[in-house]
Write a protein that holds these residues in place. Sequence first.
Motif, mmCIF file in Angstrom:
data_model
loop_
_atom_site.group_PDB
_atom_site.id
_atom_site.type_symbol
_atom_site.label_atom_id
_atom_site.label_comp_id
_atom_site.label_asym_id
_atom_site.label_seq_id
_atom_site.Cartn_x
_atom_site.Cartn_y
_atom_site.Cartn_z
ATOM 1 N N ILE A 237 36.663 41.829 57.380
ATOM 2 C CA ILE A 237 36.204 41.905 56.003
ATOM 3 C C ILE A 237 37.293 41.375 55.088
ATOM 4 O O ILE A 237 38.445 41.809 55.149
ATOM 5 C CB ILE A 237 35.868 43.353 55.606
ATOM 6 N N GLY A 238 36.900 40.445 54.251
ATOM 7 C CA GLY A 238 37.846 39.850 53.323
ATOM 8 C C GLY A 238 37.580 40.269 51.891
ATOM 9 O O GLY A 238 36.435 40.534 51.512
ATOM 10 N N TRP A 239 38.635 40.333 51.123
ATOM 11 C CA TRP A 239 38.545 40.463 49.667
ATOM 12 C C TRP A 239 38.905 39.109 49.069
ATOM 13 O O TRP A 239 39.908 38.502 49.468
ATOM 14 C CB TRP A 239 39.495 41.529 49.138
ATOM 15 N N PHE A 240 38.099 38.677 48.121
ATOM 16 C CA PHE A 240 38.297 37.411 47.443
ATOM 17 C C PHE A 240 38.256 37.672 45.942
ATOM 18 O O PHE A 240 37.750 38.691 45.498
ATOM 19 C CB PHE A 240 37.189 36.427 47.828
ATOM 20 N N GLN B 274 37.897 35.579 41.910
ATOM 21 C CA GLN B 274 37.678 34.358 41.146
ATOM 22 C C GLN B 274 37.911 34.644 39.677
ATOM 23 O O GLN B 274 37.226 35.474 39.075
ATOM 24 C CB GLN B 274 36.272 33.814 41.367
ATOM 25 N N ALA B 275 38.893 33.954 39.131
ATOM 26 C CA ALA B 275 39.208 34.061 37.720
ATOM 27 C C ALA B 275 38.441 32.979 36.961
ATOM 28 O O ALA B 275 38.074 31.946 37.538
ATOM 29 C CB ALA B 275 40.704 33.897 37.512
ATOM 30 N N PRO B 276 38.212 33.183 35.660
ATOM 31 C CA PRO B 276 37.476 32.188 34.878
ATOM 32 C C PRO B 276 38.130 30.812 34.959
ATOM 33 O O PRO B 276 39.340 30.677 34.778
ATOM 34 C CB PRO B 276 37.545 32.743 33.462
ATOM 35 N N GLY B 277 37.325 29.813 35.268
ATOM 36 C CA GLY B 277 37.828 28.452 35.336
ATOM 37 C C GLY B 277 38.632 28.112 36.573
ATOM 38 O O GLY B 277 39.177 27.002 36.676
ATOM 39 N N LYS B 278 38.714 29.059 37.497
ATOM 40 C CA LYS B 278 39.490 28.822 38.717
ATOM 41 C C LYS B 278 38.599 28.933 39.951
ATOM 42 O O LYS B 278 37.522 29.510 39.907
ATOM 43 C CB LYS B 278 40.649 29.810 38.816
ATOM 44 N N GLU B 279 39.085 28.382 41.039
ATOM 45 C CA GLU B 279 38.345 28.465 42.289
ATOM 46 C C GLU B 279 38.489 29.859 42.908
ATOM 47 O O GLU B 279 39.472 30.559 42.671
ATOM 48 C CB GLU B 279 38.857 27.402 43.269
ATOM 49 N N ARG B 280 37.503 30.218 43.713
ATOM 50 C CA ARG B 280 37.593 31.477 44.435
ATOM 51 C C ARG B 280 38.723 31.382 45.454
ATOM 52 O O ARG B 280 38.932 30.328 46.067
ATOM 53 C CB ARG B 280 36.263 31.770 45.136
ATOM 54 N N GLU B 281 39.447 32.476 45.625
ATOM 55 C CA GLU B 281 40.561 32.484 46.555
ATOM 56 C C GLU B 281 40.541 33.753 47.405
ATOM 57 O O GLU B 281 40.051 34.792 46.986
ATOM 58 C CB GLU B 281 41.895 32.392 45.808
ATOM 59 N N ALA B 282 41.090 33.628 48.594
ATOM 60 C CA ALA B 282 41.218 34.786 49.476
ATOM 61 C C ALA B 282 42.409 35.611 49.043
ATOM 62 O O ALA B 282 43.477 35.073 48.734
ATOM 63 C CB ALA B 282 41.393 34.329 50.915
ATOM 64 N N TYR C 253 36.416 40.468 41.653
ATOM 65 C CA TYR C 253 36.785 40.670 43.045
ATOM 66 C C TYR C 253 35.522 40.881 43.889
ATOM 67 O O TYR C 253 34.643 41.678 43.524
ATOM 68 C CB TYR C 253 37.721 41.868 43.176
ATOM 69 N N TYR C 254 35.484 40.165 44.994
ATOM 70 C CA TYR C 254 34.350 40.234 45.909
ATOM 71 C C TYR C 254 34.825 40.610 47.301
ATOM 72 O O TYR C 254 35.905 40.194 47.727
ATOM 73 C CB TYR C 254 33.659 38.871 46.027
ATOM 74 N N CYS C 255 33.984 41.347 48.025
ATOM 75 C CA CYS C 255 34.228 41.516 49.447
ATOM 76 C C CYS C 255 33.154 40.738 50.200
ATOM 77 O O CYS C 255 32.053 40.510 49.683
ATOM 78 C CB CYS C 255 34.241 42.978 49.862
ATOM 79 N N ALA C 256 33.500 40.338 51.402
ATOM 80 C CA ALA C 256 32.575 39.547 52.211
ATOM 81 C C ALA C 256 32.934 39.682 53.680
ATOM 82 O O ALA C 256 34.093 39.952 54.026
ATOM 83 C CB ALA C 256 32.612 38.073 51.801
ATOM 84 N N THR C 257 31.953 39.467 54.524
ATOM 85 C CA THR C 257 32.207 39.436 55.957
ATOM 86 C C THR C 257 32.739 38.055 56.328
ATOM 87 O O THR C 257 32.180 37.034 55.930
ATOM 88 C CB THR C 257 30.927 39.700 56.746
ATOM 89 N N GLU C 258 33.820 38.037 57.061
ATOM 90 C CA GLU C 258 34.364 36.771 57.534
ATOM 91 C C GLU C 258 33.406 36.168 58.570
ATOM 92 O O GLU C 258 32.634 36.876 59.190
ATOM 93 C CB GLU C 258 35.740 37.002 58.151
ATOM 94 N N PRO C 259 33.446 34.855 58.730
ATOM 95 C CA PRO C 259 32.536 34.211 59.690
ATOM 96 C C PRO C 259 32.622 34.825 61.086
ATOM 97 O O PRO C 259 33.713 35.052 61.607
ATOM 98 C CB PRO C 259 33.024 32.760 59.694
ATOM 99 N N GLY D 297 30.373 41.707 43.360
ATOM 100 C CA GLY D 297 31.620 41.548 42.609
ATOM 101 C C GLY D 297 31.895 42.712 41.669
ATOM 102 O O GLY D 297 30.972 43.376 41.189
ATOM 103 N N THR D 298 33.162 42.946 41.422
ATOM 104 C CA THR D 298 33.588 43.961 40.450
ATOM 105 C C THR D 298 34.716 43.373 39.612
ATOM 106 O O THR D 298 35.625 42.742 40.142
ATOM 107 C CB THR D 298 34.015 45.271 41.161
ATOM 108 N N GLN D 299 34.634 43.560 38.305
ATOM 109 C CA GLN D 299 35.588 42.947 37.378
ATOM 110 C C GLN D 299 36.872 43.770 37.309
ATOM 111 O O GLN D 299 36.838 44.986 37.103
ATOM 112 C CB GLN D 299 34.979 42.848 35.984
ATOM 113 N N VAL D 300 37.978 43.086 37.466
ATOM 114 C CA VAL D 300 39.295 43.692 37.268
ATOM 115 C C VAL D 300 39.966 42.953 36.120
ATOM 116 O O VAL D 300 40.108 41.718 36.162
ATOM 117 C CB VAL D 300 40.156 43.593 38.542
ATOM 118 N N THR D 301 40.368 43.691 35.093
ATOM 119 C CA THR D 301 41.039 43.110 33.938
ATOM 120 C C THR D 301 42.363 43.824 33.735
ATOM 121 O O THR D 301 42.397 45.052 33.601
ATOM 122 C CB THR D 301 40.182 43.227 32.673
ATOM 123 N N VAL D 302 43.431 43.045 33.739
ATOM 124 C CA VAL D 302 44.770 43.596 33.553
ATOM 125 C C VAL D 302 45.276 43.099 32.204
ATOM 126 O O VAL D 302 45.556 41.907 32.025
ATOM 127 C CB VAL D 302 45.727 43.177 34.678
#
Length: 130
Positions: A34-37, A39-47, A94-100, A123-128
């Motif tokens: 299980i991965g956490w990923f 994605q910030a506004p204007g940016k690509e999704r990242e692991a 922040y998203y969780c997903a099953t890895e391939p 997804g769940t929003q995290v704002t710092v």
Amino acid sequence: QVQLVESGGGLVPPGGSLRLSCVASGFTLDYYAIGWFRQAPGKEREAVSCTASSDGSTYYSRSVKGRFTISRDNAKNTVFLQMSSLKPEDTAVYYCATEPRRLGGYCSGTYNPLYEYDYWGQGTQVTVSS
């Protein structure tokens, strides 16, 4: 219904902490990495992080290593992401997903839109921010 559901996001000041949860229903997490990923506004999704089902190994991206801790409770069908010493640059959905499944329960350590992720959460929003 087969799904992943994240929770625990919110608004925290820099230096604060949050604990995200990823609960699976309709299937068991036991056999999935299980991965956490994020994605910030204007940016690509990242692991960000991953927990393997194969050997218990974990992965952390360079930007969160030492600050985030991933864990899983298979009895509760849940994966957690404890986030500490949060920085404004951690702000994202922040998203969780099953890895391939072809990885055999190991973490890929990356996000690739061409990979076959079986399940994603909403997804769940995290704002710092102060």
